[in-house]
Design an enzyme around this catalytic site. Structure first.
Site, short mmCIF file in Angstrom:
data_model
loop_
_atom_site.label_atom_id
_atom_site.label_comp_id
_atom_site.label_asym_id
_atom_site.label_seq_id
_atom_site.Cartn_x
_atom_site.Cartn_y
_atom_site.Cartn_z
N ARG A 1 0.89 -1.18 0.00
CA ARG A 1 0.00 0.00 0.00
C ARG A 1 0.92 1.22 0.00
O ARG A 1 1.71 1.41 0.92
CB ARG A 1 -0.90 0.00 1.24
CG ARG A 1 -1.59 1.34 1.43
CD ARG A 1 -2.69 1.29 2.44
NE ARG A 1 -3.84 0.59 1.89
CZ ARG A 1 -5.07 0.65 2.41
NH1 ARG A 1 -5.30 1.35 3.50
NH2 ARG A 1 -6.07 0.00 1.85
N GLN B 1 -10.12 -4.05 -3.52
CA GLN B 1 -11.41 -3.59 -3.02
C GLN B 1 -12.51 -3.80 -4.05
O GLN B 1 -13.61 -4.26 -3.73
CB GLN B 1 -11.33 -2.10 -2.63
CG GLN B 1 -12.61 -1.58 -2.03
CD GLN B 1 -12.91 -2.19 -0.66
OE1 GLN B 1 -12.08 -2.10 0.23
NE2 GLN B 1 -14.07 -2.79 -0.49
N ASP C 1 -17.18 7.13 -1.56
CA ASP C 1 -15.94 6.99 -0.80
C ASP C 1 -15.67 8.33 -0.11
O ASP C 1 -16.34 9.33 -0.40
CB ASP C 1 -14.80 6.64 -1.79
CG ASP C 1 -13.50 6.24 -1.10
OD1 ASP C 1 -13.48 6.07 0.12
OD2 ASP C 1 -12.49 6.10 -1.83
N CYS D 1 -16.22 1.42 0.58
CA CYS D 1 -15.04 0.60 0.90
C CYS D 1 -14.63 0.73 2.36
O CYS D 1 -13.95 -0.15 2.89
CB CYS D 1 -13.89 0.94 -0.03
SG CYS D 1 -13.25 2.62 0.15
N HIS E 1 -7.33 0.72 -6.55
CA HIS E 1 -7.55 -0.13 -5.37
C HIS E 1 -8.22 -1.43 -5.85
O HIS E 1 -9.38 -1.70 -5.54
CB HIS E 1 -8.43 0.61 -4.35
CG HIS E 1 -8.40 0.03 -2.97
ND1 HIS E 1 -7.62 -1.04 -2.61
CD2 HIS E 1 -9.08 0.39 -1.83
CE1 HIS E 1 -7.81 -1.32 -1.33
NE2 HIS E 1 -8.68 -0.47 -0.84
N ARG F 1 -13.33 -8.85 1.52
CA ARG F 1 -11.93 -8.58 1.18
C ARG F 1 -11.08 -9.83 1.45
O ARG F 1 -10.23 -10.21 0.65
CB ARG F 1 -11.39 -7.40 2.01
CG ARG F 1 -11.89 -6.03 1.60
CD ARG F 1 -11.31 -5.57 0.28
NE ARG F 1 -9.85 -5.49 0.28
CZ ARG F 1 -9.13 -4.47 0.76
NH1 ARG F 1 -9.74 -3.43 1.25
NH2 ARG F 1 -7.81 -4.48 0.69
N1 NVA Z 1 -9.94 6.47 -1.46
C1 NVA Z 1 -9.57 6.11 -0.11
C2 NVA Z 1 -9.79 4.64 0.11
C3 NVA Z 1 -9.43 4.16 1.48
C4 NVA Z 1 -9.59 2.69 1.62
C5 NVA Z 1 -8.10 6.48 0.11
O1 NVA Z 1 -7.30 6.29 -0.81
O2 NVA Z 1 -7.77 6.96 1.19
N1 CP Z 2 -11.13 -0.35 2.38
C1 CP Z 2 -9.87 -0.36 2.82
O1 CP Z 2 -8.91 -0.58 2.06
O2 CP Z 2 -9.73 -0.17 4.16
P1 CP Z 2 -8.38 0.08 4.98
O3 CP Z 2 -7.85 1.42 4.60
O4 CP Z 2 -8.81 0.00 6.42
O5 CP Z 2 -7.40 -1.02 4.64
#
Ligand code: NVA
Ligand code: CP
Length: 307
Positions: A102, A132, A221, A261, A129, A289
């Protein structure tokens, strides 16, 4: 060797396999049946951004497959002290069988993958992502059957989730109705890598209510994704009308489901009434997930399995 860096890395046929494999894996999990297909394999998880679901789902999932995990963050590894990503990839991939990352820019995960001896999975970048959306599609199928021909309404930021929905729609034969505030539109070039998408795979709406009309799935989101915190104040104003509420859910099909998500901010991108209401499937979505990622990890390491 395959990596999973964006949704478009797999074919529709591979998704058919993965989604049915995930259903089998979930069923065995629910029946407390052992499913040790990755005994003695190790997953390295690298987090340069915060996570709850991604960490727990990959970590629990890998243990359930009989393997183990190593958890690294920028703060507690040399990644935060400027060791080149290429060197980190060479080293980590000599000691583990699979890597989940990540991070911020997609180019970082691509550079890691280019120097890795083992498959690399995107656990979220600024751009995509894919894990997800794989879980979201699995969840839709569980609740409503095939997603082909259906309409997904995206209300909010043209972010990593939105880009990945577009890739999925192009590949799996459904349509995304996208409504974002102006200045936060999806980037077609980024989503489709410069290729022409399937005609009709997405449609842009200025009015979020219009985007929800006739939708089978309504989703949103956070207004401010990780890495964009400095823009928070300005985004709060720009996104004020992009809150999924009961009126939007009523504009959708009567049996439409709501997804997010997570983490969610009730009162910002979604009302409490919707996310905690009867059409919301967000908890199944979060749990799934783990099931889809178990199928994904198996597939990357062992290919298609018959049982
Ligand atoms: N769009 C959000 C998703 C978090 C799971 C982010 O990138 O922070
Ligand atoms: N939806 C998702 O990726 O959640 P986290 O940021 O908690 O991993």
């Amino acid at each position: 060797m395959k990596h999973y860096l964006q949704f478009s890395d797999f074919t529709a046929e591979e998704y058919d396999y993965l989604l049915s494999r995930a259903a089998l894996i979930k069923k065995k999990f629910k029946n407390y049946e052992k499913h040790h297909t990755l005994t003695d394999r190790t997953l390295a998880m690298i987090f340069e951004k915060a996570s709850t679901r991604t960490r727990v789902s990959f970590e629990a999932g890998m243990y359930q497959l009989g393997g183990s995990v190593v958890h690294l963050t920028t703060g507690d590894s040399q990644l935060g002290r400027s060791e080149p990503i290429e060197d980190s990839a060479r080293v980590i991939s000599r000691m583990t069988d699979l890597v989940m990352i990540r991070t911020f820019g997609q180019e970082k995960i691509e550079r890691f993958a280019a120097h890795s001896r083992v498959p690399v999975i995107n656990g979220l970048t600024n751009e995509f992502h894919p894990c997800q959306i794989l879980a979201d599609i699995f969840t839709f199928i569980e609740h409503r059957g095939s997603i082909a021909g259906k309409v997904v309404a995206w209300v909010g930021d043209g972010n990593n989730m939105a880009n990945t929905w577009l890739q999925a729609a192009d590949l799996l034969g459904f349509t995304v109705h996208v409504s974002t505030p102006s200045g936060y539109e999806v980037d077609e070039k980024l989503a489709f890598g410069g290729k022409t998408p399937r005609p009709g795979c997405y449609k842009v709406f200025q009015d979020p209510l219009e985007a929800c009309k006739g939708a089978d799935l309504v989703t949103t989101d956070v207004w401010t994704s990780m890495g964009y915190e400095a823009e928070n104040e300005i985004r709060m104003k720009a996104f004020a009308d992009w809150c999924v509420d009961q009126e939007m859910m009523q504009a959708a099909k009567p049996d439409a489901v709501f997804m997010h998500c997570l983490p969610a901010h009730r009162g910002e991108e979604v009302t409490a009434e919707v996310i905690d209401g009867p059409q919301s499937v967000v908890w199944d979505e979060a749990e799934n997930r783990m099931h889809v990622q178990k199928a994904l990890m198996e597939y990357l390491l062992l290919g298609k399995l018959a049982d």
